[in-house]
Structures are given as structure tokens and as C-alpha cells.
Design a protein around this motif. Structure first.
Motif, PDB file in Angstrom:
ATOM      1  N   THR B 126       1.316   2.792   5.208  1.00  0.00           N
ATOM      2  CA  THR B 126       1.175   2.822   3.873  1.00  0.00           C
ATOM      3  C   THR B 126       0.387   1.933   3.166  1.00  0.00           C
ATOM      4  O   THR B 126      -0.171   0.969   3.855  1.00  0.00           O
ATOM      5  CB  THR B 126       2.624   2.426   3.209  1.00  0.00           C
ATOM      6  N   ASP B 150       0.864  -9.041  -4.692  1.00  0.00           N
ATOM      7  CA  ASP B 150       0.825  -8.718  -6.184  1.00  0.00           C
ATOM      8  C   ASP B 150      -0.375  -8.343  -6.859  1.00  0.00           C
ATOM      9  O   ASP B 150      -0.784  -7.455  -7.570  1.00  0.00           O
ATOM     10  CB  ASP B 150       1.881  -9.578  -7.142  1.00  0.00           C
ATOM     11  N   GLY B 159      -0.571   1.826  -7.835  1.00  0.00           N
ATOM     12  CA  GLY B 159       1.047   1.509  -8.381  1.00  0.00           C
ATOM     13  C   GLY B 159       1.821   2.136  -7.290  1.00  0.00           C
ATOM     14  O   GLY B 159       1.819   1.752  -6.107  1.00  0.00           O
ATOM     15  N   PRO B 160       2.432   3.228  -8.078  1.00  0.00           N
ATOM     16  CA  PRO B 160       3.577   3.991  -6.907  1.00  0.00           C
ATOM     17  C   PRO B 160       2.929   4.436  -5.312  1.00  0.00           C
ATOM     18  O   PRO B 160       3.529   4.494  -4.601  1.00  0.00           O
ATOM     19  CB  PRO B 160       4.148   4.850  -7.627  1.00  0.00           C
ATOM     20  N   PHE B 161       1.663   4.886  -5.451  1.00  0.00           N
ATOM     21  CA  PHE B 161       1.063   5.337  -4.317  1.00  0.00           C
ATOM     22  C   PHE B 161       0.749   4.268  -3.258  1.00  0.00           C
ATOM     23  O   PHE B 161       0.680   4.699  -2.182  1.00  0.00           O
ATOM     24  CB  PHE B 161      -0.457   5.856  -4.572  1.00  0.00           C
ATOM     25  N   LEU B 162       1.174   3.112  -3.572  1.00  0.00           N
ATOM     26  CA  LEU B 162       0.925   2.003  -2.176  1.00  0.00           C
ATOM     27  C   LEU B 162       1.934   2.146  -1.449  1.00  0.00           C
ATOM     28  O   LEU B 162       1.938   1.670  -0.277  1.00  0.00           O
ATOM     29  CB  LEU B 162       1.267   0.767  -3.130  1.00  0.00           C
ATOM     30  N   ALA B 163       3.328   2.709  -1.930  1.00  0.00           N
ATOM     31  CA  ALA B 163       4.300   2.996  -0.662  1.00  0.00           C
ATOM     32  C   ALA B 163       4.053   4.344  -0.015  1.00  0.00           C
ATOM     33  O   ALA B 163       4.676   4.655   0.661  1.00  0.00           O
ATOM     34  CB  ALA B 163       5.655   3.161  -1.597  1.00  0.00           C
ATOM     35  N   MET B 164       2.947   5.010  -0.103  1.00  0.00           N
ATOM     36  CA  MET B 164       2.700   6.166   0.757  1.00  0.00           C
ATOM     37  C   MET B 164       1.715   5.989   1.683  1.00  0.00           C
ATOM     38  O   MET B 164       0.849   5.003   1.484  1.00  0.00           O
ATOM     39  CB  MET B 164       2.082   7.419  -0.242  1.00  0.00           C
ATOM     40  N   TYR B 169      -3.740   9.645   0.464  1.00  0.00           N
ATOM     41  CA  TYR B 169      -4.862   9.261  -0.534  1.00  0.00           C
ATOM     42  C   TYR B 169      -6.422  10.182  -0.524  1.00  0.00           C
ATOM     43  O   TYR B 169      -6.551  10.438   0.361  1.00  0.00           O
ATOM     44  CB  TYR B 169      -5.384   7.646  -0.500  1.00  0.00           C
TER      45      TYR B 169
END
Lengths: 278, 265
Positions: B126, B150, B159-164, B169
Motif C-alpha cells: 500500500t 503525516d 488521501g484515502p488511496f494511501l491505504a490501497m 494507482y
């Protein structure tokens, strides 16, 4: 500005200087063991990403193998299951540690080509990465060890401190093997195949599954001259509540010292070139 | 006019970054894929004769010859030269990856090689995992990485893509992440192979600002580039490389004169 970091690289000034550099690499890699661990843990996590059991898949397949081979060999060799099953279980788990570390050692530098060719990270960091990765795998397989130790009441007779000392000596030995295969495989790409064959052959020549019988003739030679027998026995025998052979620990100490001398000597001699092999 | 401009010879202050390269020669043994096979090597031993090395595919390429370079804090060196003139090799040697065959390299200060943004990036991990791993490789401790997490995450704007996982990407998003991590490390010596320009127009603008800030804070920048405008913009000194031989370091205003020379020596 506080600048502590300083790098000095020079052309070769003879063996003694090269040795000092190799020792410097070693000490930096030991100080940076945290990085090796991060890389090793990342390897474990990424290898089993998306699977539910993760590294426990290997544990599970080992457990199945233990049961199958345990029952079969108990029957074949006519030995009670209560002896065979723990013997085979401990044999397979710790053999896995030894052989996987040596086999994966071949990839230590090759895999890290990108990092080695553009950073000043110590090279031995990547050897520790391989060793630590296999230690992390072992932690998962300890489930099997705990199961047989508890299930067959081995805890009553085992000598845990001696087994841990055995494990430490085994790690000292597999790490020089790892360094040696890492260097040679970087230079000659046939080596990983050879190492794999050697380890497979050794698995059958070492009492991983089968119980060693009377030590006469060929059997005696196979056990005495097989380094892997001593490595395996140093951990397994104390756990089984049996005293390892008198010579086992001295063999392991001598082998660790001699092995490290050879591997580190080769590292000293080739360290400048390794990055160009990749 | 610029020929008299010599690098400062005063000894560097102990608290300041410097680079000192003296008589650097780097040779690459090229192990042909044939020669990499053990069989060939054993065969060579078995024959017993002393055969010319070159005939077995192990030839030596001299990438850098007798290079001298002195840089002090505040120096921003542009490296120019044709392809294969040794610019990248010099950067890698400065990063500490290549050992000199002759001469010496001395660098004081934390070195940040921004030679390959994809270094240590794992597409199956991720975004956050990649930030942590890359930060560790760049020499940050686990705690430092958490402190910077941070800030880096914010800068990527993902944003939320960092958890994917990174493989989900787009190329531009991956580049954003790689750039954010690679430039999160404060360094005294910054090594760059071509100026990094990634992402869409908006991101390029903030990336540019960030890179400038980094260069500003770093004591020394060494930038290899074919883009002369870029070098005029960011560098105050230039060196030209030609087949592994380096010219003397001249102020950037003498760039045209340096280029006009038929060869560097």
C-alpha cells in the motif's frame, strides 16, 4: 548545521585496508539491523499479501507433511508414533530454517541490485535480511514445535537452554553460508541451481525423517561427516530430551569460525566488485 | 574570463558539507553473460593456459579517468556531457555505491541520492507501507518515519488511496508518492540525475517548490542534466564530462565557453 556523517572511499590499499572496510561494513550493518528487520518483515508481509493464512500456509503444509511422514516412517521403521512424530516434526521445521536460509542466501545481493548500485547501505544488511526473514518464518512454524512439545509431553524432559544455544550456533553457521552463496551467486548465475540440488541431496542424507540406526560403517560416516546432521541435532536432540553427541557442539563452533573466516575473507576480497557483478 | 575561476582552496569548515574527489578512476569489469557461467570459468581453469581476459568476455570499461572535484557548502554543480560520458557513474560513486579503483572520494554530510525514484518501491504494497519502507531505506529511523508520515502523506495529496496497493494507482499517482517520499529526507548533499518533474500541472508546481526548498536546505547539489536552461536556472557551477574525463569546475556564466571547447582537455 550538525554534520556527523562522513564518507571516505579510496582505491584499494592492500588487503589490510580492504579488511578494515569489510569490518566497517559489518559494524554498520549490525548497527542498522533495524533496517534489515524492516526489509525482512516487508518481504514476509508482501509474499503473502491477500492470503488469509499468510505465512501459516507454509506452517500448515509442514504440519500435513509431518503427519504423513510421521505415520509412514513409524510404520516403516517400526518405531512408536510417540517417538517418530515429534522427531519428524522438529526435523522438518528446523531443516526448513537451515535449507531455506542457504537457498535464499543466493538471492541476497542479486535481489538488492537497485539499492546496492545507488546507495551506500552496507552490503551485509542484505545478508541479515535473508537470515531474519527466515527467522520470521520460523516464528510461525513454532506453532508445530509447541504442539509436539505440549502434545507429547516433551516439556518434561527437554533442555530448552541447550536447544536455544544450538539454535544460536545454527544461525551463526547458516549466516556465513548465506554470505558465501550470496557472493558466489552474484558472480555465477549457475550457483543457485547447484545450491538447491545440494540442499535437496542433503535433506535425504540427513536424518530429517528417518531415525539414525546403529552407528556403524556407512551410517557412521554419513552422520559424522554431515555438517547438517550436527546442525539439526544441536536443536532437536535437546528438545527431545536426548543429549546431543559430545562432538556436535564443538563441530558447530569450529565450523562457524572456519566458515566465517572463509566467507568474510571472500567478502573482503570481492566487496568492491560485487556491485559490478549484479 | 572564467579560466581563472578556480574552486576555493581554503580547507572546509568542520561543520559544513563538502565533497572532495581526487584522481578518481573507476573501471567496470563487464562480465559478459557468457562469462557469468561457471562452466566457462571452470573450463578456463581446466585448460590451464593464461588466456587473454578479453577473449572470455570479461573486459574492462574505464568509466571515469583521473577526475578531480572540490565542492563546498553552497555549491550547486551542473554536470553536462554526452550520453555515456560518466555523469551517472560519478553520481553513483558520490552516493557511495561504487568504490574507486584509484584516487579517493570524501564526502561530509548526509547524502541523498535521488537517482531513481522507484528505488525500493513495491507495487503490491500500500501507499503507506511504501512510504515507511522507502523512508527506512533512505536512512530514517522507524520513529522518524512515523513523525514524517503525516507530512509526506499530506504532500502526496492521495488521501484515502494511501491505504490501497500501489498497483491500483495511475502512473502519475505512483510518481507523486515516490517523489514525496524521496524528497522527505533532509540532506546535506543532494545528487540528482535529471531534474525530477512528475505529476500533473498542479502537482508539478508544488513539487518544484518542494525540490527548490530541498536544494536550498542542502549544502551541495550535484545535478546531471542535458537541459542547459535547467542548469543555468539551478546551478552556480558547471563541469563538463567527456568520455570519463572531467573538465575543471567553472562558474555557470562560463557555460557557453565550456561547451564551445572541442574537448575538455
Amino acid at each position: 548545521m550538525d554534520i556527523a556523517e562522513h564518507m571516505l572511499r579510496t582505491g584499494s590499499r592492500g588487503f589490510r585496508d580492504d579488511l578494515a572496510r569489510a569490518v566497517d561494513d559489518l559494524s554498520r550493518s549490525v548497527k542498522g539491523l533495524g533496517l534489515s528487520w524492516s526489509l525482512a518483515w516487508h518481504d514476509v508481509v508482501s509474499r503473502y499479501r491477500g492470503s488469509i493464512l499468510g505465512p501459516f500456509w507454509i506452517t500448515l503444509s509442514m504440519a500435513v507433511m509431518v503427519l504423513g511422514i510421521g505415520f509412514l516412517y513409524a510404520e516403516l521403521q517400526n518405531i512408536p508414533l510417540a517417538t517418530t512424530l515429534p522427531f519428524v516434526a522438529l526435523g522438518i521445521v528446523f531443516w526448513g530454517l537451515i535449507s531455506q536460509t542457504v537457498i535464499e542466501g543466493c538471492e541476497s545481493f542479486v535481489q538488492a541490485a537497485g539499492m546496492l548500485s545507488q546507495t551506500s547501505l552496507p552490503m551485509l544488511t542484505f545478508v541479515w535480511r535473508t537470515v531474519l526473514r527466515n527467522l520470521a518464518a520460523l516464528l510461525h512454524h513454532l506453532v508445530i514445535v509447541v504442539a509436539v512439545v505440549a502434545g507429547f509431553g516433551l516439556w518434561r524432559t527437554m533442555d530448552l537452554p541447550l536447544a536455544l544455544a544450538g539454535l544460536a550456533l545454527v544461525l551463526a553457521n547458516v549466516s556465513w553460508m548465506c554470505l558465501l552463496t550470496a557472493i558466489i551467486s552474484a558472480r555465477f548465475r549457475d550457483i543457485p541451481q547447484i545450491v538447491m540440488s545440494v540442499m535437496q541431496f542433503s535433506m535425504f542424507m540427513t536424518p530429517v525423517f528417518w531415525q539414525p540406526g546403529e552407528r556403524v560403517g556407512l551410517m557412521d560416516a554419513v552422520l559424522t561427516w554431515n555438517p547438517f546432521f550436527h546442525m539439526l541435532d544441536a536443536i532437536r536432540a535437546p528438545l527431545m530430551g536426548v543429549a546431543p553427541e559430545a562432538s556436535t557442539f564443538s563441530v558447530l563452533v569450529v565450523m562457524a569460525l572456519a566458515g566465517w573466516a572463509v566467507a568474510f575473507g571472500l567478502f573482503t576480497a570481492t566487496r568492491r566488485r560485487i556491485v559490478h557483478y549484479l | 574570463m572564467s579560466r581563472s575561476a578556480k574552486p576555493p582552496t581554503a580547507p572546509p569548515r568542520p561543520d559544513q558539507a563538502f565533497i572532495s574527489v581526487r584522481g578518481l578512476t573507476l573501471r567496470f569489469p563487464v562480465y559478459g553473460y557468457d562469462a557469468k557461467s561457471l562452466k566457462k570459468h571452470l573450463a578456463r581453469v581446466a585448460v590451464g593456459g593464461r588466456l587473454d581476459q578479453a577473449r572470455h568476455g570479461s573486459t574492462t570499461v574505464t568509466a571515469i579517468t583521473g577526475l578531480d572535484l572540490e565542492l563546498r557548502a553552497g555549491d550547486r554543480l551542473g554536470l553536462i556531457g554526452h550520453n555515456g560520458s560518466g555523469k551517472t557513474t560519478l553520481l553513483r560513486a558520490l552516493s557511495g555505491a561504487y568504490e574507486p579503483d584509484e584516487g579517493q572520494i570524501e564526502v561530509r554530510g548526509k547524502i541523498a541520492p535521488l537517482l531513481d525514484l522507484s528505488l525500493g518501491i513495491d507495487p503490491t504494497a500500500t501507499g503507506l507501507e511504501n512510504i515507511r519502507l522507502r523512508g527506512r531505506i533512505a536512512g530514517l529511523s522507524a520513529r522518524q518515519v512515523e513523525e514524517k508520515l503525516d507530512e509526506i502523506a499530506g504532500f502526496t495529496g492521495l488521501g484515502p488511496f494511501l491505504a490501497m496497493p500501489l498497483k491500483t494507482y495511475s502512473a502519475g499517482m505512483q510518481a507523486r508518492l515516490a517523489f514525496a517520499v524521496a524528497t522527505a529526507v533532509d540532506a546535506d548533499v543532494l545528487l540528482m540525475d535529471e531534474w525530477i518533474a512528475v505529476g500533473d500541472a498542479d502537482f508539478q508546481k508544488i513539487a518544484h517548490q518542494r525540490l527548490l526548498g530541498l536544494v536550498e536546505r542542502a549544502g551541495i547539489l550535484v545535478l546531471a542534466s542535458h537541459d542547459l536552461d535547467l542548469i543555468r536556472l539551478y546551478c552556480n557551477k558547471v563541469m563538463r564530462m567527456d568520455a570519463g574525463v572531467g573538465s575543471e569546475v567553472v562558474p555557470v556564466k562560463a557555460l557557453d565557453e565550456l561547451l564551445a571547447r572541442p574537448s575538455v582537455r
